[in-house]
Every structure is written in structure tokens, then in C-alpha cells.
Design an enzyme around this catalytic site. Sequence first.
Site, PDB file in Angstrom:
ATOM      1  N   THR A 192      24.638   0.678  15.505  1.00  0.00           N
ATOM      2  CA  THR A 192      23.646  -0.251  16.050  1.00  0.00           C
ATOM      3  C   THR A 192      24.215  -1.655  16.218  1.00  0.00           C
ATOM      4  O   THR A 192      23.459  -2.597  16.484  1.00  0.00           O
ATOM      5  CB  THR A 192      22.399  -0.309  15.147  1.00  0.00           C
ATOM      6  OG1 THR A 192      22.797  -0.596  13.804  1.00  0.00           O
ATOM      7  CG2 THR A 192      21.640   1.009  15.177  1.00  0.00           C
ATOM      8  N   TYR A 196      28.138  -3.617  17.569  1.00  0.00           N
ATOM      9  CA  TYR A 196      28.887  -3.837  18.819  1.00  0.00           C
ATOM     10  C   TYR A 196      28.970  -2.559  19.649  1.00  0.00           C
ATOM     11  O   TYR A 196      28.878  -2.589  20.885  1.00  0.00           O
ATOM     12  CB  TYR A 196      30.270  -4.363  18.471  1.00  0.00           C
ATOM     13  CG  TYR A 196      31.072  -4.942  19.613  1.00  0.00           C
ATOM     14  CD1 TYR A 196      30.532  -5.088  20.895  1.00  0.00           C
ATOM     15  CD2 TYR A 196      32.375  -5.374  19.407  1.00  0.00           C
ATOM     16  CE1 TYR A 196      31.282  -5.636  21.919  1.00  0.00           C
ATOM     17  CE2 TYR A 196      33.134  -5.924  20.428  1.00  0.00           C
ATOM     18  CZ  TYR A 196      32.592  -6.044  21.688  1.00  0.00           C
ATOM     19  OH  TYR A 196      33.333  -6.592  22.699  1.00  0.00           O
ATOM     20  N   SER A 197      29.128  -1.425  18.986  1.00  0.00           N
ATOM     21  CA  SER A 197      29.225  -0.148  19.701  1.00  0.00           C
ATOM     22  C   SER A 197      28.004   0.103  20.574  1.00  0.00           C
ATOM     23  O   SER A 197      28.118   0.547  21.721  1.00  0.00           O
ATOM     24  CB  SER A 197      29.403   0.997  18.691  1.00  0.00           C
ATOM     25  OG  SER A 197      29.444   2.244  19.350  1.00  0.00           O
ATOM     26  N   ASP A 247      23.282  -9.609   8.382  1.00  0.00           N
ATOM     27  CA  ASP A 247      24.155  -8.440   8.280  1.00  0.00           C
ATOM     28  C   ASP A 247      25.562  -8.812   7.822  1.00  0.00           C
ATOM     29  O   ASP A 247      26.192  -8.066   7.063  1.00  0.00           O
ATOM     30  CB  ASP A 247      24.228  -7.718   9.628  1.00  0.00           C
ATOM     31  CG  ASP A 247      23.004  -6.857   9.888  1.00  0.00           C
ATOM     32  OD1 ASP A 247      22.262  -6.577   8.926  1.00  0.00           O
ATOM     33  OD2 ASP A 247      22.795  -6.454  11.050  1.00  0.00           O
ATOM     34  N   GLY A 248      26.072  -9.963   8.264  1.00  0.00           N
ATOM     35  CA  GLY A 248      27.403 -10.382   7.828  1.00  0.00           C
ATOM     36  C   GLY A 248      27.490 -10.550   6.322  1.00  0.00           C
ATOM     37  O   GLY A 248      28.478 -10.152   5.697  1.00  0.00           O
ATOM     38  N   ASN A 288      31.043  -1.566   9.395  1.00  0.00           N
ATOM     39  CA  ASN A 288      30.528  -1.333  10.744  1.00  0.00           C
ATOM     40  C   ASN A 288      31.572  -0.748  11.683  1.00  0.00           C
ATOM     41  O   ASN A 288      31.375   0.335  12.235  1.00  0.00           O
ATOM     42  CB  ASN A 288      30.014  -2.643  11.352  1.00  0.00           C
ATOM     43  CG  ASN A 288      28.541  -2.875  11.102  1.00  0.00           C
ATOM     44  OD1 ASN A 288      27.849  -2.016  10.566  1.00  0.00           O
ATOM     45  ND2 ASN A 288      28.062  -4.036  11.487  1.00  0.00           N
ATOM     46  N   ASP A 327      38.784  -3.662  28.351  1.00  0.00           N
ATOM     47  CA  ASP A 327      38.701  -4.901  27.577  1.00  0.00           C
ATOM     48  C   ASP A 327      38.960  -4.633  26.101  1.00  0.00           C
ATOM     49  O   ASP A 327      39.313  -5.549  25.353  1.00  0.00           O
ATOM     50  CB  ASP A 327      37.322  -5.535  27.730  1.00  0.00           C
ATOM     51  CG  ASP A 327      37.161  -6.289  29.038  1.00  0.00           C
ATOM     52  OD1 ASP A 327      38.149  -6.381  29.792  1.00  0.00           O
ATOM     53  OD2 ASP A 327      36.053  -6.779  29.309  1.00  0.00           O
TER      54      ASP A 327
END
Length: 286
Positions: free
Chosen positions: A183, A185-186, A69-70, A142, A172
Site C-alpha cells: 500500500t 510506493y508499489s 508510517d516512517g 515496506n 525509471d
Amino acid sequence: MKAAVIPNLTREKARGVTLLLLEELNKLGVEIYLSESLENEFSDIKYCRFISENELIPLADIVLPVGGDGSVIRASKKAAVNGKKILGVNAGNLAYLCGIDSEDIPLLSRIVSGDYTIQNRMLLQASLFDCGRLIKTELCVNDIVFCRGQKIGLVDLSVRANEKPIADYIADGIIFATPTGSTAYSMSAGGPIVEPTLEALLLTAICPHSLAFRPYIFSADTVFTVRGREKTEGTDICYSCDGEKTVPLKENCFMEIKKSDISAQFITVKSDNFIDVLNKKTIRNK
């Protein structure tokens, strides 16, 4: 048809997948372009052209990053700016953003014949201001994440939407995500999963010090402003676009976040839908 192939050779499988991809493209009569920095790595491939990094995407009709993905995120930003279509080829693990795996490479014939669809994915535009002066603007595929720096401690952030207060977050951190990033970090932070072709902005708190905060979904025309509310000794606030370099959010600075005027054009050649992909990737991750 001209294709820019952008392999991430730090991935263990990337070179092998790239060789399969190059062979198939050549068989289909596609002109293949690689970065000149890869000429030594693929010197035995005589049918490819090696050109400068700056020329690679502007010259191509389609962009084919090979990796995870990166790799797709980095390539899709450049492709979007240049108005180019993109298809990620998976040489990683989950790779939600990759349109095909190595076994699907023969499906590239559908692109040559025009038998494919385009998913337009909205991007975020994040603009950093210092004392009201625009410093820089970044695109996010993203998400953009605000979090604590190197020292342990909660961040204290004020968030406004269309110039009206939403909340002061002691947490945090917080995440502003696109549907594509729902889909990522969220989702890990408890945010909603959203079909990626929708246009909306997601706001999710990371471990908020409150029982009241829940994830939000806002309309795509919402403009957010984020700034540090107080400077607490021993903590600092940073931000990162798409998990890339972490940058301090200094005092007197604020960030404006909104939908970008440009979108990423993701090529679809397979018949599976978003739920099919989500279920497949979730099962793979178990």
C-alpha cells in the site's frame, strides 16, 4: 509491563498525542521508558524513566512509536531485531502502519489484560555485494527501490530470481515490496494490494519503457539478484530501503533480496480488518 514510547516530535500533533499516551499508560500501571534525549521535552512528567537510546527497546515488552508510517518503520526494524512487539500510535496523516489513532488510546487496557492479537509481518533482507564480497545487509519493512540518481534518464537493470533471468528493466526504476509495503510506493506505481500477513514478494516497475512489463507476485522463498546491466552516460543507479538514505549502486556491485529470517510483530487491539483500514485510509486521502 514495560513500554518504550518513541515520539516523532517533528510531527505537529505528536507531543499532544504522546502526553495522552503517557497518561493512559501510567493509569494502567505500565512502566514507561523514553529516550534520555527527550528528558528536557518531558521534564514535567515525573513517572517516566529516561534511558539511553541503545537500552530503550531491549528493555521494553512493547514498543509504541508515535508519529506516521516512517516512525513505525524505523521503530519496527529495531523491535524485530530484539524480538519485541510494536503498536504504532498515529500522530500523522494516513499512517497505514499505525494500529491506533489518538481517540483509540483507551484501548491500551487490552494489551495489559492480554486481549490482543499479533500480526507477524515479513521483512526483506537486502544484501549488497561488491565484486562478490558482502558489504552490508539491511532490513526493509515496506520496500527496496532502485531508481535513477540526480540526472534525468532511464536505468537499465537486470533481475534474476533463484539464479534464473526474469527480465532486463529499462525504466525509471523498480520496486521490491513486502505485502506490508504493497500500500506504499508499489501501489502508487500500479502494483497489487496484498493482505499484509501473507508472505510474498512483489516486483513492480516504475514507468517502464515497454508495454510488456506488469507487476509480479513471487513466493516468499524467492531470492532475487539485481545489478546494473549497462552504464549509460548521464545516468546512475541508486537504491533506498524504506525511503531512507539513497545510496549509489556502483559498478561491480549487485544486490541480493530475499525474505528475512526475522519478522515484525504488530499488535492489533481493534476489530477492524485490513479492508476496513484500507477503505478508511483511502477515504481520508480523498
